[in-house]
Every structure is written in structure tokens, then in C-alpha cells.
Motif scaffolding. Structure first.
Motif, PDB file in Angstrom:
ATOM      1  N   TYR A 148      18.570  29.646  17.646  1.00 34.85           N
ATOM      2  CA  TYR A 148      18.541  28.982  16.514  1.00 34.85           C
ATOM      3  C   TYR A 148      18.716  30.010  15.525  1.00 34.85           C
ATOM      4  O   TYR A 148      17.892  31.033  15.489  1.00 34.85           O
ATOM      5  CB  TYR A 148      17.581  27.779  16.393  1.00 34.85           C
ATOM      6  CG  TYR A 148      17.515  26.850  17.355  1.00 34.85           C
ATOM      7  CD1 TYR A 148      18.085  25.688  16.943  1.00 34.85           C
ATOM      8  CD2 TYR A 148      16.827  26.930  18.213  1.00 34.85           C
ATOM      9  CE1 TYR A 148      18.157  24.545  17.947  1.00 34.85           C
ATOM     10  CE2 TYR A 148      16.697  25.987  19.166  1.00 34.85           C
ATOM     11  CZ  TYR A 148      17.453  24.724  19.087  1.00 34.85           C
ATOM     12  OH  TYR A 148      17.407  23.844  20.010  1.00 34.85           O
ATOM     13  N   LYS A 149      19.788  29.905  14.457  1.00 30.14           N
ATOM     14  CA  LYS A 149      19.681  30.832  13.401  1.00 30.14           C
ATOM     15  C   LYS A 149      19.509  30.153  12.016  1.00 30.14           C
ATOM     16  O   LYS A 149      19.939  29.074  11.857  1.00 30.14           O
ATOM     17  CB  LYS A 149      21.118  31.241  13.294  1.00 30.14           C
ATOM     18  CG  LYS A 149      21.672  31.951  14.817  1.00 30.14           C
ATOM     19  CD  LYS A 149      22.888  32.677  14.673  1.00 30.14           C
ATOM     20  CE  LYS A 149      23.173  33.480  16.158  1.00 30.14           C
ATOM     21  NZ  LYS A 149      24.483  34.159  16.100  1.00 30.14           N
ATOM     22  N   ALA A 150      18.992  31.136  11.357  1.00 27.89           N
ATOM     23  CA  ALA A 150      18.838  30.706   9.746  1.00 27.89           C
ATOM     24  C   ALA A 150      19.128  32.095   9.144  1.00 27.89           C
ATOM     25  O   ALA A 150      18.469  33.097   9.411  1.00 27.89           O
ATOM     26  CB  ALA A 150      17.555  30.316   9.516  1.00 27.89           C
ATOM     27  N   LYS A 151      19.478  31.773   7.669  1.00 26.05           N
ATOM     28  CA  LYS A 151      19.456  33.137   6.713  1.00 26.05           C
ATOM     29  C   LYS A 151      18.539  32.657   5.694  1.00 26.05           C
ATOM     30  O   LYS A 151      18.650  31.582   5.303  1.00 26.05           O
ATOM     31  CB  LYS A 151      21.120  33.144   6.605  1.00 26.05           C
ATOM     32  CG  LYS A 151      22.059  33.663   7.458  1.00 26.05           C
ATOM     33  CD  LYS A 151      23.483  33.894   7.118  1.00 26.05           C
ATOM     34  CE  LYS A 151      24.427  34.089   8.275  1.00 26.05           C
ATOM     35  NZ  LYS A 151      25.844  34.277   7.854  1.00 26.05           N
ATOM     36  N   SER A 205      19.503  29.170   4.698  1.00 26.97           N
ATOM     37  CA  SER A 205      20.657  28.530   5.162  1.00 26.97           C
ATOM     38  C   SER A 205      20.907  28.420   6.620  1.00 26.97           C
ATOM     39  O   SER A 205      20.465  29.411   7.128  1.00 26.97           O
ATOM     40  CB  SER A 205      21.841  28.978   4.254  1.00 26.97           C
ATOM     41  OG  SER A 205      21.951  30.288   4.530  1.00 26.97           O
ATOM     42  N   ALA A 206      21.671  27.395   6.963  1.00 30.24           N
ATOM     43  CA  ALA A 206      21.994  27.567   8.493  1.00 30.24           C
ATOM     44  C   ALA A 206      23.639  27.045   8.418  1.00 30.24           C
ATOM     45  O   ALA A 206      23.808  25.845   7.879  1.00 30.24           O
ATOM     46  CB  ALA A 206      21.121  26.818   9.312  1.00 30.24           C
ATOM     47  N   LYS A 209      24.578  23.080   7.504  1.00 27.12           N
ATOM     48  CA  LYS A 209      23.562  22.279   6.957  1.00 27.12           C
ATOM     49  C   LYS A 209      23.588  22.564   5.554  1.00 27.12           C
ATOM     50  O   LYS A 209      23.851  23.760   4.913  1.00 27.12           O
ATOM     51  CB  LYS A 209      22.282  22.598   7.631  1.00 27.12           C
ATOM     52  CG  LYS A 209      22.373  22.280   9.288  1.00 27.12           C
ATOM     53  CD  LYS A 209      21.050  22.573   9.793  1.00 27.12           C
ATOM     54  CE  LYS A 209      21.176  22.252  11.400  1.00 27.12           C
ATOM     55  NZ  LYS A 209      21.999  22.770  12.011  1.00 27.12           N
ATOM     56  N   ASN A 235      21.924  23.916   2.124  1.00 26.36           N
ATOM     57  CA  ASN A 235      20.835  24.855   1.726  1.00 26.36           C
ATOM     58  C   ASN A 235      19.502  24.460   1.208  1.00 26.36           C
ATOM     59  O   ASN A 235      19.520  23.296   0.603  1.00 26.36           O
ATOM     60  CB  ASN A 235      21.448  25.798   0.745  1.00 26.36           C
ATOM     61  CG  ASN A 235      22.753  26.551   1.276  1.00 26.36           C
ATOM     62  OD1 ASN A 235      22.824  26.706   2.481  1.00 26.36           O
ATOM     63  ND2 ASN A 235      23.376  27.124   0.290  1.00 26.36           N
TER      64      ASN A 235
END
Length: 152
Positions: free
Chosen positions: A12-15, A27-28, A31, A33
Motif C-alpha cells: 500500500y502506498k501513501a504520499k 495522498s494516495a 483517493k 487528499n
């Protein structure tokens, strides 16, 4: 004969990006923010999501989804599910950490005959929730089961 089950792995990635002061954006891909920042106790603002709240919210959400998944597998369909969660942030040996998360679900059922099955399912939820399995915090789950009012 090897009877071990092969399990899949997922990533799973998120920034995060800093915007100003003690706030930023989580953010992803695909999706909405989320504006995030420090809680007021650490010079942040009260109207934005703090990592502490996101962690507590993740435990709360995972326990709900685990219960609903297990209930569906056993043919139990609750009428409603609401829960409150509270995390305790403490300074232990000079480092802050969430030491415990208490979750209080309130599950609404159609009839009293479902309470035993719902209680049995709830007893296995914490052990099955991957978020509570991923953190060091003590997780306490105290469920309440209520019966929906009969339609008149």
C-alpha cells in the motif's frame, strides 16, 4: 503432502507533502487528499487530522471491517455497527508512543437469538485484525450488543 496455505502479499502506498507550519497533505492514488498535521498538544491545529488520530482510526476501522467480514462468513447480518476508539499517548523512557487503544463497538442485531453468535465472532476479531497485529499498543475491545426495535 504439504497442507500449508499460500498467502498473498500486498503493498500500500501513501504520499505526504509539507504545505506550511506543521501541516501537510496525505495522498494516495485515486483517493481524496487528507490535510494532516500535529495535534494541538504539539503546536498543531485542532481542525486537521493528526497521525495519532489516524492510527487510532485505523485500529477502529480494521476491527469493524474484520467483524463485518467474519459475521458475513458466518451468515450474521447486523442491522448497525458504530464504535468509538480512544488511544493513549504516553512518554515511555523519553519517547512518545500510543500505549493502548480502547475500542467500544455497539452492534445492533435483529434479534436476541443472534447475540451469542455475534459475541463469539467479536471474541476472535482482535486476533484477526491485521492493524492490531501490526502495532505494539495494547488493544482492548469492549463490545455492546443491542437489539433493533421492532417495526410497528
Amino acid at each position: 503432502m504439504d497442507t500449508r496455505r499460500a498467502y498473498k502479499s500486498f503493498r500500500y502506498k501513501a504520499k505526504t507533502a509539507w504545505s506550511s507550519a506543521r501541516r501537510g497533505t496525505l495522498s494516495a492514488l485515486g483517493k481524496p487528499n487528507i490535510v494532516v498535521g500535529s495535534p494541538p498538544e504539539f503546536k498543531g491545529q485542532p481542525d486537521i487530522w493528526a497521525p495519532e488520530e489516524l492510527l487510532v482510526g485505523s485500529v477502529n476501522t480494521c476491527l469493524m471491517l474484520t467483524f463485518l467480514t467474519l459475521a458475513q462468513a458466518k451468515g450474521l447480518v447486523p442491522v448497525g455497527y458504530q464504535s468509538e476508539a480512544e488511544g493513549l499517548l504516553e512518554n515511555i523512557e523519553g519517547k512518545y508512543r500510543i500505549t493502548e487503544v480502547t475500542v467500544r463497538p455497539r452492534v445492533t442485531l435483529n434479534d436476541t437469538a443472534e447475540v451469542g453468535r455475534a459475541r463469539e465472532i467479536m471474541e476472535s476479531v482482535e486476533a484477526q485484525c491485521f492493524i492490531s497485529n501490526s502495532i505494539k499498543s495494547k488493544v482492548t475491545l469492549t463490545a455492546e450488543f443491542v437489539i433493533a426495535p421492532s417495526p410497528k
